[in-house]
Motif scaffolding. Structure first.
Motif, short mmCIF file in Angstrom:
data_model
loop_
_atom_site.label_atom_id
_atom_site.label_comp_id
_atom_site.label_asym_id
_atom_site.label_seq_id
_atom_site.Cartn_x
_atom_site.Cartn_y
_atom_site.Cartn_z
N HIS A 207 -9.60 -5.23 -5.55
CA HIS A 207 -10.23 -5.13 -4.22
C HIS A 207 -9.24 -5.49 -3.12
CE1 HIS A 207 -13.02 -6.38 -0.91
NE2 HIS A 207 -13.56 -5.22 -1.26
N LYS A 208 -8.46 -6.53 -3.33
CA LYS A 208 -7.44 -6.92 -2.34
C LYS A 208 -6.40 -5.82 -2.15
CE LYS A 208 -7.82 -11.93 -2.96
NZ LYS A 208 -7.13 -13.16 -3.43
N GLN A 209 -6.00 -5.19 -3.26
CA GLN A 209 -5.02 -4.10 -3.18
C GLN A 209 -5.58 -2.91 -2.40
OE1 GLN A 209 -4.24 -3.50 -7.35
NE2 GLN A 209 -2.51 -4.93 -7.39
N GLN B 111 -4.15 -1.12 1.10
CA GLN B 111 -3.91 0.32 1.25
C GLN B 111 -4.69 0.90 2.44
OE1 GLN B 111 -4.27 2.58 -2.47
NE2 GLN B 111 -3.89 0.68 -3.59
N GLU B 112 -5.93 0.45 2.58
CA GLU B 112 -6.78 0.93 3.68
C GLU B 112 -6.21 0.48 5.02
OE1 GLU B 112 -11.54 1.10 4.41
OE2 GLU B 112 -10.65 -0.89 4.16
N GLU B 113 -5.77 -0.77 5.10
CA GLU B 113 -5.20 -1.28 6.35
C GLU B 113 -3.96 -0.50 6.76
OE1 GLU B 113 -4.55 -5.36 5.44
OE2 GLU B 113 -6.57 -6.01 6.05
N PHE B 114 -3.14 -0.11 5.77
CA PHE B 114 -1.94 0.66 6.08
C PHE B 114 -2.31 2.03 6.63
CE2 PHE B 114 1.08 3.94 4.67
CZ PHE B 114 2.20 3.53 5.37
N LEU B 115 -3.29 2.70 6.02
CA LEU B 115 -3.70 4.03 6.49
C LEU B 115 -4.34 3.96 7.87
CD1 LEU B 115 -5.09 5.58 3.18
CD2 LEU B 115 -3.00 6.20 4.38
N LEU B 116 -5.10 2.90 8.15
CA LEU B 116 -5.71 2.73 9.47
C LEU B 116 -4.66 2.47 10.54
CD1 LEU B 116 -8.84 0.59 8.51
CD2 LEU B 116 -8.83 2.99 9.27
N LEU B 117 -3.62 1.72 10.18
CA LEU B 117 -2.51 1.49 11.10
C LEU B 117 -1.79 2.80 11.39
CD1 LEU B 117 -0.65 -0.49 12.65
CD2 LEU B 117 0.66 -0.74 10.53
N LEU B 118 -1.60 3.58 10.34
CA LEU B 118 -0.96 4.89 10.49
C LEU B 118 -1.80 5.78 11.39
CD1 LEU B 118 1.56 6.41 9.37
CD2 LEU B 118 0.06 7.34 7.60
N LYS C 182 -14.87 4.42 -1.06
CA LYS C 182 -15.77 4.55 -2.22
C LYS C 182 -15.38 3.57 -3.33
CE LYS C 182 -16.92 9.45 -1.52
NZ LYS C 182 -16.79 10.82 -2.08
N ARG C 183 -14.08 3.49 -3.59
CA ARG C 183 -13.60 2.60 -4.65
C ARG C 183 -13.89 1.14 -4.30
NH1 ARG C 183 -7.54 3.69 -6.08
NH2 ARG C 183 -8.02 2.08 -7.63
N LYS C 184 -13.74 0.79 -3.03
CA LYS C 184 -14.04 -0.59 -2.59
C LYS C 184 -15.49 -0.94 -2.87
CE LYS C 184 -13.03 -1.93 1.49
NZ LYS C 184 -12.91 -1.81 2.97
N LYS C 185 -16.41 -0.03 -2.57
CA LYS C 185 -17.83 -0.28 -2.80
C LYS C 185 -18.13 -0.46 -4.29
CE LYS C 185 -19.49 2.12 1.35
NZ LYS C 185 -20.24 3.29 1.87
N LEU C 186 -17.50 0.40 -5.11
CA LEU C 186 -17.72 0.29 -6.56
C LEU C 186 -17.21 -1.04 -7.12
CD1 LEU C 186 -16.79 3.93 -7.70
CD2 LEU C 186 -19.07 2.89 -7.72
N ILE C 187 -16.03 -1.46 -6.62
CA ILE C 187 -15.45 -2.71 -7.08
C ILE C 187 -16.32 -3.90 -6.67
CG2 ILE C 187 -13.53 -4.32 -6.65
CD1 ILE C 187 -12.80 -2.33 -8.71
N LEU C 188 -16.86 -3.85 -5.44
CA LEU C 188 -17.74 -4.93 -4.98
C LEU C 188 -19.01 -5.03 -5.82
CD1 LEU C 188 -17.39 -4.64 -1.09
CD2 LEU C 188 -16.62 -6.52 -2.55
N VAL C 189 -19.53 -3.87 -6.22
CA VAL C 189 -20.71 -3.86 -7.09
C VAL C 189 -20.37 -4.50 -8.44
CG1 VAL C 189 -22.31 -2.37 -8.39
CG2 VAL C 189 -21.82 -1.87 -5.99
N LYS C 190 -19.20 -4.14 -8.96
CA LYS C 190 -18.76 -4.71 -10.25
C LYS C 190 -18.57 -6.22 -10.14
CE LYS C 190 -15.31 -4.19 -13.89
NZ LYS C 190 -14.07 -3.49 -14.35
N GLN C 191 -17.99 -6.68 -9.02
CA GLN C 191 -17.82 -8.12 -8.81
C GLN C 191 -19.15 -8.86 -8.84
OE1 GLN C 191 -14.27 -7.83 -5.57
NE2 GLN C 191 -15.35 -9.76 -5.62
#
Length: 360
Positions: A270-272, A276-283, A303-312
């Motif tokens: 999730h941290k990774q 990645q998202e922060e870099f793309l938003l900066l771009l 989408k992947r962030k949401k899935l990971i949060l559900v798994k957590q």
């Protein structure tokens, strides 16, 4: 007849002693002097060889006869009376089934490696090692030394002053007066009379420190069943860790470990994804138009962030359920404190962490 009374001695089992290892200019490894050898009943140890130029008289062979050694009928050889281990002491050959050191284990004895029990009247000095197939009994102290018993127990009648370098490992049990600054492990139980200070202790059974002071202070202790002491911790809140766990008896603990590993991986992932998202938003903020490929990548990250949060959330819920179940099955894994528990002690019982924050 006179010619047969003069000759030389032929050693059948021993390597040379210290004085025969070389001149004073030669380097001698005083820690690894060979001092004993396995023999069987009836085995020849020393023979007299007739030789006109020899300096030994036939009658002198009897001067080498020690404990459990017999002189042949023709008085020309010595042999072992029992199965055991032969060694030289004050010139005489002795055979014992127990290796007995009358004083300390140090430069005079060298390191000891014996395929049977070892009894040491004195201390095991710092820098030396004792390895035994059977039990090891030490009448004095153990310094910054190593003591191993491959199939038996270790008894130290005084204690261990390890200076952070002592190591004791036993296949069965360990009995000791006190343990300080040492690494000690036994597949069986560990019993200490006075105290354990700043040491790493591991037991496949129980750890008991309840006679005299009965204090555990500093370091880390692990047992599979019970840890018992009069006092755990100190007024100065020295960090002390007490861990009890028996994975073989409680399969829930293994499941708890797996769930924890999965949760740690999920948090890391999730941290990774956030990075990645922060870099793309900066771009995106610096470019007028973000490519369709990058836009799609942003959508996939969300989408992947949401899935990971559900798994957590699922893993955290399962961990809470396992802890509740494990706590209900912890009757055999206990910590017994007879007098005082001080702040600064961390307990891990079947994977459940608890902290002492005040004196009890």
């Amino acid at each position: 007849m006179s010619n047969r009374n003069k000759g030389t001695l032929l050693w059948a089992v021993f390597s040379t002693d210290i004085s025969e290892q070389g001149s004073t200019m030669d380097r001698v490894d005083y820690k690894n002097i060979r001092k004993f050898e396995k023999v069987v009943k009836g085995q020849t140890l020393l023979s007299f060889i007739p030789d006109e130029s020899g300096s030994i008289r036939l009658t002198e062979i009897d001067d080498y006869k020690g404990r459990n050694v017999i002189l042949s009928d023709d008085k020309s050889s010595l042999s072992s009376e029992i199965d055991g281990y032969a060694y030289k002491s004050n010139k005489r050959i002795n055979v014992d089934d127990v290796y007995h050191v009358l004083g300390d284990v140090g430069y005079e004895t060298g390191n000891i490696r014996f395929n049977g029990p070892v009894v040491i009247n004195g201390d095991v000095l710092s820098g030396f090692r004792v390895e035994a197939m059977g039990d090891v009994e030490i009448g004095g102290n153990v310094g910054a030394a190593e003591v191993y018993s491959q199939t038996g127990s270790i008894t130290v009648n005084n204690g261990v002053v390890g200076l952070g370098r002592a190591k004791l490992l036993a296949s069965k049990n360990i009995y000791c007066g006190f343990i300080q600054d040492a690494n000690v492990g036994a597949r069986g139980d560990i019993e200490v009379k006075k105290y354990i200070f700043n040491s790493e202790i591991s037991s496949g059974g129980y750890i008991i420190v309840s006679e005299d002071e009965g204090v555990i202070r500093g370091g880390s202790l692990f047992a599979r069943s019970i840890i018992e002491a009069n006092v755990i911790g100190s007024e100065n809140q020295i960090h002390t860790e007490i861990k009890i766990s028996d994975h073989s008896a409680n399969p829930l603990l293994a499941e708890m470990d797996r769930a924890r590993e999965e949760l740690e991986d999920a948090i890391k992932t999730h941290k990774q994804l956030i990075k990645q998202e922060e870099f793309l938003l900066l771009l995106k903020s610096r470019l007028k138009n973000l490519s369709q490929e990058k836009i799609s990548e942003l959508e996939q990250l969300e989408k992947r962030k949401k899935l990971i949060l559900v798994k957590q959330e699922q893993l955290e819920k399962r961990l809470a359920e396992i802890k509740a179940e494990a706590l209900g099955k912890s009757d055999d894994e206990k910590v017994k404190i007879m007098e005082f528990l001080y702040p600064g002690v961390k307990f891990i019982i079947n994977g459940i962490e608890l902290y002492s924050e005040e004196k009890y």
